[in-house]
Scaffold this motif. Structure first.
Motif, PDB file in Angstrom:
ATOM      1  N   GLY A 104       0.828  -1.199   0.000  1.00  0.00           N
ATOM      2  CA  GLY A 104       0.000   0.000   0.000  1.00  0.00           C
ATOM      3  C   GLY A 104       0.859   1.243   0.000  1.00  0.00           C
ATOM      4  O   GLY A 104       2.077   1.191   0.199  1.00  0.00           O
ATOM      5  N   THR A 105       0.220   2.382  -0.211  1.00  0.00           N
ATOM      6  CA  THR A 105       0.953   3.646  -0.337  1.00  0.00           C
ATOM      7  C   THR A 105       0.540   4.681   0.695  1.00  0.00           C
ATOM      8  O   THR A 105       0.909   5.851   0.568  1.00  0.00           O
ATOM      9  CB  THR A 105       0.742   4.232  -1.743  1.00  0.00           C
ATOM     10  N   GLY A 106      -0.234   4.281   1.724  1.00  0.00           N
ATOM     11  CA  GLY A 106      -0.734   5.272   2.677  1.00  0.00           C
ATOM     12  C   GLY A 106      -0.317   5.041   4.106  1.00  0.00           C
ATOM     13  O   GLY A 106      -0.942   5.568   5.033  1.00  0.00           O
ATOM     14  N   TYR A 107       0.738   4.263   4.344  1.00  0.00           N
ATOM     15  CA  TYR A 107       1.160   3.960   5.710  1.00  0.00           C
ATOM     16  C   TYR A 107       1.881   5.146   6.362  1.00  0.00           C
ATOM     17  O   TYR A 107       2.522   5.962   5.687  1.00  0.00           O
ATOM     18  CB  TYR A 107       2.090   2.752   5.722  1.00  0.00           C
ATOM     19  N   LEU A 108       1.770   5.220   7.709  1.00  0.00           N
ATOM     20  CA  LEU A 108       2.473   6.223   8.506  1.00  0.00           C
ATOM     21  C   LEU A 108       3.143   5.534   9.685  1.00  0.00           C
ATOM     22  O   LEU A 108       2.765   4.437  10.086  1.00  0.00           O
ATOM     23  CB  LEU A 108       1.500   7.290   9.034  1.00  0.00           C
ATOM     24  N   ILE A 109       4.139   6.207  10.254  1.00  0.00           N
ATOM     25  CA  ILE A 109       4.820   5.725  11.462  1.00  0.00           C
ATOM     26  C   ILE A 109       4.801   6.832  12.499  1.00  0.00           C
ATOM     27  O   ILE A 109       4.923   8.019  12.168  1.00  0.00           O
ATOM     28  CB  ILE A 109       6.266   5.303  11.140  1.00  0.00           C
ATOM     29  N   ARG A 110       4.653   6.448  13.769  1.00  0.00           N
ATOM     30  CA  ARG A 110       4.721   7.402  14.869  1.00  0.00           C
ATOM     31  C   ARG A 110       5.474   6.753  16.027  1.00  0.00           C
ATOM     32  O   ARG A 110       5.701   5.541  16.035  1.00  0.00           O
ATOM     33  CB  ARG A 110       3.329   7.823  15.323  1.00  0.00           C
ATOM     34  N   VAL A 111       5.852   7.585  17.027  1.00  0.00           N
ATOM     35  CA  VAL A 111       6.519   7.105  18.246  1.00  0.00           C
ATOM     36  C   VAL A 111       5.659   7.504  19.431  1.00  0.00           C
ATOM     37  O   VAL A 111       5.220   8.656  19.531  1.00  0.00           O
ATOM     38  CB  VAL A 111       7.931   7.684  18.380  1.00  0.00           C
ATOM     39  N   ILE A 112       5.423   6.540  20.340  1.00  0.00           N
ATOM     40  CA  ILE A 112       4.646   6.829  21.538  1.00  0.00           C
ATOM     41  C   ILE A 112       5.402   6.360  22.770  1.00  0.00           C
ATOM     42  O   ILE A 112       6.292   5.501  22.688  1.00  0.00           O
ATOM     43  CB  ILE A 112       3.254   6.166  21.506  1.00  0.00           C
ATOM     44  N   SER A 113       5.047   6.916  23.900  1.00  0.00           N
ATOM     45  CA  SER A 113       5.516   6.445  25.203  1.00  0.00           C
ATOM     46  C   SER A 113       4.393   6.704  26.194  1.00  0.00           C
ATOM     47  O   SER A 113       4.092   7.864  26.524  1.00  0.00           O
ATOM     48  CB  SER A 113       6.787   7.173  25.643  1.00  0.00           C
ATOM     49  N   GLY A 114       3.742   5.625  26.629  1.00  0.00           N
ATOM     50  CA  GLY A 114       2.578   5.800  27.484  1.00  0.00           C
ATOM     51  C   GLY A 114       1.485   6.527  26.727  1.00  0.00           C
ATOM     52  O   GLY A 114       1.101   6.148  25.627  1.00  0.00           O
ATOM     53  N   ALA A 115       1.010   7.634  27.327  1.00  0.00           N
ATOM     54  CA  ALA A 115      -0.059   8.393  26.691  1.00  0.00           C
ATOM     55  C   ALA A 115       0.472   9.506  25.796  1.00  0.00           C
ATOM     56  O   ALA A 115      -0.311  10.216  25.152  1.00  0.00           O
ATOM     57  CB  ALA A 115      -0.973   8.992  27.769  1.00  0.00           C
ATOM     58  N   VAL A 116       1.800   9.666  25.742  1.00  0.00           N
ATOM     59  CA  VAL A 116       2.387  10.751  24.943  1.00  0.00           C
ATOM     60  C   VAL A 116       2.677  10.223  23.537  1.00  0.00           C
ATOM     61  O   VAL A 116       3.319   9.175  23.367  1.00  0.00           O
ATOM     62  CB  VAL A 116       3.678  11.271  25.591  1.00  0.00           C
TER      63      VAL A 116
END
Length: 279
Positions: free
Chosen positions: A116-128
């Motif tokens: 697919g061409t619509g993926y994203l990545i993010r970073v989390i820690s707990g609720a942040v």
């Protein structure tokens, strides 16, 4: 100097407390351990990802910065193909004490992830939660395979006759290499030629080919081995008087005639094609 703490509980009073009160007490106790600081993250900034075009099962680095105290766990997450994090996929974690400055999470895209061409990545820690990456393309996998077939009906030839094999690749790429084999042993060196011809086949020999693909970017299963073809080799018979030409092994280049032909010559040789006898 190591510090020690002594606590005395009143069992009856302790049992009467609510679960929240008991949980709060253990949090306080954890904070009393010398050198142990409860982790707390106030902000996360995703700096970069090492690739925006990747194959399922591939790896990439997720770089981020944070403001934090204590020991915290950071997790890189992958969205679905629409960019939604409703049900994110964890793809890597790292533990860091204090602020993170250009920290890296080694991440792996699960092998079964759909293209697919619509993926994203993010970073989390707990609720942040940190910001999202730029859009990522997951390329489709390209399974590599190859099959071979001969130009001889039923893979049957006469002794001394030639036979040609042709390889048909699947996801071979623009410049595939073919390593032909007889009974599993290499014949010559790998080349770009997808055909193999021989006139020295004997009983019990089989042929196959190994394909090395250069398909890009997500070829899987290379090198790939083809099916095996065992060639049947019929010996050229000696013709006797009165034998019709059709009885001579199809494809034979010559045969020996013993006896007479039509009451004429008593011997000779036969040459292929339409069939001519030489005395």
């Amino acid at each position: 100097m190591r510090k020690f703490y002594s606590l005395i509980f009143n069992g009856t009073a302790f049992k009467s407390k609510s679960p929240k009160w008991i949980l709060g007490l253990f949090v306080v106790l954890l904070g009393m351990v010398p050198g142990q600081i409860l982790g707390q993250v106030t902000s996360i900034t995703l700096n970069s990802i090492s690739s925006t075009s990747i194959c399922p099962g591939g790896t990439l680095d997720v770089t981020f910065t944070s403001n934090a105290t204590g020991l915290n766990t950071y997790t890189a997450q992958l969205s679905d193909n629409t960019g939604s994090f409703t049900t994110p996929t964890d793809i890597g974690t790292v533990n860091i004490t204090g602020d993170a400055s250009g920290a890296v999470i080694p991440a792996t895209i699960p092998a079964g992830t759909a293209a697919g061409t619509g993926y994203l990545i993010r970073v989390i820690s707990g609720a942040v939660i940190g910001g999202n990456s730029s859009v990522i393309t997951l390329n489709p996998t390209l399974p590599v395979s190859v099959s071979i077939a001969s130009d001889a009906p039923g893979n049957t030839i006469c002794a001394g006759s030639s036979i040609t094999f042709t390889a048909t690749p699947n996801n071979g790429g623009l410049s595939p290499l073919y390593q032909w084999q007889i009974n599993g042993l290499n014949v010559g060196l790998p080349s770009s030629v997808n055909t193999f011809t021989s006139d020295t086949f004997s009983v019990g020999k089989s042929i196959s080919v190994v394909l090395t693909s250069n398909a890009s970017p997500c070829a899987t299963g290379s090198p790939a081995t083809s099916n095996y073809i065992t060639v049947t080799v019929n010996q050229n018979p000696t013709a006797t008087a009165g034998t019709a030409l059709s009885a001579i092994c199809q494809g034979a280049t010559s045969a020996v005639m013993n006896g007479s032909v039509g009451g004429g010559a008593t011997g000779g040789t036969w040459s292929g094609g339409a069939g001519t006898w030489t005395n």
